[in-house]
Design a protein around this motif. Structure first.
Motif, PDB file in Angstrom:
ATOM      1  N   ARG A 146     -53.595  13.612   7.274  1.00  0.00           N
ATOM      2  CA  ARG A 146     -52.317  13.753   6.270  1.00  0.00           C
ATOM      3  C   ARG A 146     -52.162  14.878   5.389  1.00  0.00           C
ATOM      4  NH1 ARG A 146     -52.077   7.223   5.352  1.00  0.00           N
ATOM      5  NH2 ARG A 146     -51.076   6.606   7.539  1.00  0.00           N
ATOM      6  N   GLU A 147     -53.318  14.962   4.622  1.00  0.00           N
ATOM      7  CA  GLU A 147     -53.262  16.105   3.542  1.00  0.00           C
ATOM      8  C   GLU A 147     -53.472  17.543   4.251  1.00  0.00           C
ATOM      9  OE1 GLU A 147     -56.320  14.835   0.494  1.00  0.00           O
ATOM     10  OE2 GLU A 147     -55.300  12.978   0.276  1.00  0.00           O
ATOM     11  N   CYS A 148     -54.224  17.551   5.208  1.00  0.00           N
ATOM     12  CA  CYS A 148     -54.505  18.854   5.947  1.00  0.00           C
ATOM     13  C   CYS A 148     -52.955  19.370   6.612  1.00  0.00           C
ATOM     14  CB  CYS A 148     -55.479  18.768   7.253  1.00  0.00           C
ATOM     15  SG  CYS A 148     -57.191  18.690   6.560  1.00  0.00           S
ATOM     16  N   ILE A 149     -52.224  18.381   7.028  1.00  0.00           N
ATOM     17  CA  ILE A 149     -50.984  18.733   7.566  1.00  0.00           C
ATOM     18  C   ILE A 149     -49.889  19.130   6.027  1.00  0.00           C
ATOM     19  CG2 ILE A 149     -49.633  16.471   7.303  1.00  0.00           C
ATOM     20  CD1 ILE A 149     -49.169  18.895  10.305  1.00  0.00           C
ATOM     21  N   THR A 150     -50.150  18.828   5.211  1.00  0.00           N
ATOM     22  CA  THR A 150     -49.453  18.893   3.903  1.00  0.00           C
ATOM     23  C   THR A 150     -49.853  20.537   3.491  1.00  0.00           C
ATOM     24  OG1 THR A 150     -49.486  16.804   3.190  1.00  0.00           O
ATOM     25  CG2 THR A 150     -48.911  18.515   1.725  1.00  0.00           C
ATOM     26  N   VAL A 151     -51.358  20.888   3.794  1.00  0.00           N
ATOM     27  CA  VAL A 151     -51.671  22.272   3.576  1.00  0.00           C
ATOM     28  C   VAL A 151     -51.042  23.132   4.316  1.00  0.00           C
ATOM     29  CG1 VAL A 151     -53.569  23.706   3.260  1.00  0.00           C
ATOM     30  CG2 VAL A 151     -53.847  21.423   2.334  1.00  0.00           C
ATOM     31  N   LEU A 152     -50.882  22.913   5.809  1.00  0.00           N
ATOM     32  CA  LEU A 152     -50.457  23.528   6.906  1.00  0.00           C
ATOM     33  C   LEU A 152     -49.035  24.125   6.294  1.00  0.00           C
ATOM     34  CD1 LEU A 152     -52.094  22.081   9.812  1.00  0.00           C
ATOM     35  CD2 LEU A 152     -51.743  24.742   9.532  1.00  0.00           C
ATOM     36  N   ASN A 153     -48.074  22.800   5.910  1.00  0.00           N
ATOM     37  CA  ASN A 153     -46.839  23.131   5.729  1.00  0.00           C
ATOM     38  C   ASN A 153     -46.676  23.829   4.493  1.00  0.00           C
ATOM     39  OD1 ASN A 153     -45.846  21.535   7.774  1.00  0.00           O
ATOM     40  ND2 ASN A 153     -45.812  19.655   6.644  1.00  0.00           N
ATOM     41  N   LEU A 154     -47.437  23.672   3.714  1.00  0.00           N
ATOM     42  CA  LEU A 154     -47.456  24.702   2.168  1.00  0.00           C
ATOM     43  C   LEU A 154     -47.677  26.193   2.398  1.00  0.00           C
ATOM     44  CD1 LEU A 154     -46.940  24.233  -0.696  1.00  0.00           C
ATOM     45  CD2 LEU A 154     -49.382  24.007  -0.947  1.00  0.00           C
ATOM     46  N   SER A 155     -48.460  26.529   3.499  1.00  0.00           N
ATOM     47  CA  SER A 155     -49.173  27.747   4.041  1.00  0.00           C
ATOM     48  C   SER A 155     -47.679  28.375   4.771  1.00  0.00           C
ATOM     49  CB  SER A 155     -49.964  27.597   4.989  1.00  0.00           C
ATOM     50  OG  SER A 155     -51.173  27.215   4.499  1.00  0.00           O
ATOM     51  N   GLN A 156     -47.263  27.615   5.584  1.00  0.00           N
ATOM     52  CA  GLN A 156     -46.102  27.929   6.246  1.00  0.00           C
ATOM     53  C   GLN A 156     -44.697  28.273   5.227  1.00  0.00           C
ATOM     54  OE1 GLN A 156     -44.026  26.595  10.406  1.00  0.00           O
ATOM     55  NE2 GLN A 156     -44.055  25.063   9.127  1.00  0.00           N
ATOM     56  N   SER A 157     -44.534  27.306   4.365  1.00  0.00           N
ATOM     57  CA  SER A 157     -43.501  27.751   3.599  1.00  0.00           C
ATOM     58  C   SER A 157     -43.698  28.938   2.553  1.00  0.00           C
ATOM     59  CB  SER A 157     -43.355  26.540   2.582  1.00  0.00           C
ATOM     60  OG  SER A 157     -44.249  26.478   1.371  1.00  0.00           O
ATOM     61  N   LEU A 158     -44.751  29.458   2.502  1.00  0.00           N
ATOM     62  CA  LEU A 158     -44.900  30.671   1.484  1.00  0.00           C
ATOM     63  C   LEU A 158     -44.817  31.901   2.413  1.00  0.00           C
ATOM     64  CD1 LEU A 158     -47.786  29.345  -0.638  1.00  0.00           C
ATOM     65  CD2 LEU A 158     -45.452  29.819  -1.320  1.00  0.00           C
ATOM     66  N   LEU A 159     -44.742  31.929   3.519  1.00  0.00           N
ATOM     67  CA  LEU A 159     -44.717  33.160   4.522  1.00  0.00           C
ATOM     68  C   LEU A 159     -43.626  34.069   4.160  1.00  0.00           C
ATOM     69  CD1 LEU A 159     -45.150  31.700   7.998  1.00  0.00           C
ATOM     70  CD2 LEU A 159     -46.904  32.831   6.681  1.00  0.00           C
ATOM     71  N   GLY A 160     -43.732  35.401   3.891  1.00  0.00           N
ATOM     72  CA  GLY A 160     -42.880  36.459   3.318  1.00  0.00           C
ATOM     73  C   GLY A 160     -42.656  36.300   2.000  1.00  0.00           C
ATOM     74  N   LEU A 189     -53.701  33.912   3.702  1.00  0.00           N
ATOM     75  CA  LEU A 189     -52.695  32.801   3.968  1.00  0.00           C
ATOM     76  C   LEU A 189     -52.805  32.289   5.332  1.00  0.00           C
ATOM     77  CD1 LEU A 189     -50.562  31.246   2.693  1.00  0.00           C
ATOM     78  CD2 LEU A 189     -48.907  32.758   3.293  1.00  0.00           C
ATOM     79  N   GLY A 190     -53.335  33.210   6.342  1.00  0.00           N
ATOM     80  CA  GLY A 190     -53.326  33.081   7.756  1.00  0.00           C
ATOM     81  C   GLY A 190     -54.755  32.029   7.873  1.00  0.00           C
ATOM     82  N   VAL A 191     -55.658  32.513   7.170  1.00  0.00           N
ATOM     83  CA  VAL A 191     -56.799  31.713   7.266  1.00  0.00           C
ATOM     84  C   VAL A 191     -56.781  30.406   6.877  1.00  0.00           C
ATOM     85  CG1 VAL A 191     -59.363  31.686   6.802  1.00  0.00           C
ATOM     86  CG2 VAL A 191     -58.411  33.857   7.033  1.00  0.00           C
ATOM     87  N   ALA A 192     -56.044  30.370   5.658  1.00  0.00           N
ATOM     88  CA  ALA A 192     -55.706  29.059   5.275  1.00  0.00           C
ATOM     89  C   ALA A 192     -55.110  27.969   6.092  1.00  0.00           C
ATOM     90  CB  ALA A 192     -54.792  29.029   4.074  1.00  0.00           C
ATOM     91  N   GLU A 237     -47.634  23.355  15.674  1.00  0.00           N
ATOM     92  CA  GLU A 237     -46.605  24.235  15.360  1.00  0.00           C
ATOM     93  C   GLU A 237     -46.617  25.188  14.295  1.00  0.00           C
ATOM     94  OE1 GLU A 237     -41.501  23.603  15.184  1.00  0.00           O
ATOM     95  OE2 GLU A 237     -42.648  22.092  15.606  1.00  0.00           O
ATOM     96  N   ALA A 238     -46.898  24.475  13.085  1.00  0.00           N
ATOM     97  CA  ALA A 238     -47.183  25.165  11.889  1.00  0.00           C
ATOM     98  C   ALA A 238     -47.943  26.245  12.127  1.00  0.00           C
ATOM     99  CB  ALA A 238     -47.366  24.095  10.642  1.00  0.00           C
ATOM    100  N   LYS A 239     -49.379  25.697  12.605  1.00  0.00           N
ATOM    101  CA  LYS A 239     -50.575  27.006  12.629  1.00  0.00           C
ATOM    102  C   LYS A 239     -50.190  27.850  13.449  1.00  0.00           C
ATOM    103  CE  LYS A 239     -53.264  26.258  15.702  1.00  0.00           C
ATOM    104  NZ  LYS A 239     -53.673  27.021  17.120  1.00  0.00           N
TER     105      LYS A 239
END
Length: 207
Positions: free
Chosen positions: A123-137, A147-150, A194-196
């Motif tokens: 659950r926490e890893c998916i939150t990290v993924l979503n956070l990474s995705q939200s910061l794109l651009g 950010l990609g490696v994250a 999907e996020a990754k």
């Protein structure tokens, strides 16, 4: 504590014949590294003039990333303890029918508790993924690959944690519990993939 070891020390104990740490702790560490990278990207982005429009969002993401990193790092150690309740239950006396029933119930409860640690990691890893995705651009372009490696690290942690849940599910007899957990795992994996892939495609498209 595992998290107090040097990288070399952790690697040596991980590669030994000791049953723990194992895949669950590594999954948690992978997620923590992803979160730390998100935090680094945020810190490298705050104060950049060309990113002023995103300053509030970046500043909001930073403590979230720090919190996720700290939480997942704690789980590196906690996951090694997750199976203790199962092992303790197996050691209960089984001389009488009553003792056998209590032991069987304790084992089942232990297995349910054992899946909670890797499930929390997932659950926490998916939150990290979503956070990474939200910061794109929205962050420092010089740290785009970070950010990609994250996202890659968080996804590895997600998949690893899910495998550690699944290995214990067959031992649980509560079908309703198993169905609920299996459904959540499928959703976490789908959302995480999907996020990754979104982060990967964006990052590679900009490099």
């Amino acid at each position: 504590m595992l998290v107090k070891m040097t990288l070399e020390e952790f690697g040596l104990v991980l590669g030994s014949d000791a049953p723990a740490p194992g895949g669950g702790s590594v999954a948690a560490l992978s997620g923590a590294l992803g979160a730390e990278l998100v935090a680094m990207v945020c810190r490298l982005s705050i104060g950049k003039k060309d990113l002023e429009a995103f300053t509030d969002e970046i500043k909001s993401a930073l403590p979230k990333a720090d919190g996720l990193a700290a939480g997942l790092l704690r789980r590196v150690d906690l996951d090694t303890e997750a199976f203790n309740s199962v092992m303790a239950a197996f050691k209960l006396p089984k001389g009488t029918d009553d003792e056998k029933q209590k032991r069987a119930a304790a084992i089942q409860q232990g297995y349910k508790e054992a899946v909670q640690s890797p499930l929390s990691i997932a659950r926490e890893c998916i939150t990290v993924l979503n956070l990474s995705q939200s910061l794109l651009g929205k962050t420092n372009p010089n740290a785009l690959s970070d950010l990609g490696v994250a996202a890659q690290q968080a996804y590895a942690g997600l998949e690893g944690a899910i495998m550690n849940v699944k290995i214990n599910l067959p031992s649980i007899k509560d079908e309703q519990f198993k169905t609920a957990i299996t459904g959540e795992l499928a959703q976490l994996l789908s959302d995480g993939r999907e996020a990754k892939e979104h982060v990967y495609d964006y990052v590679c498209g900009k490099l």
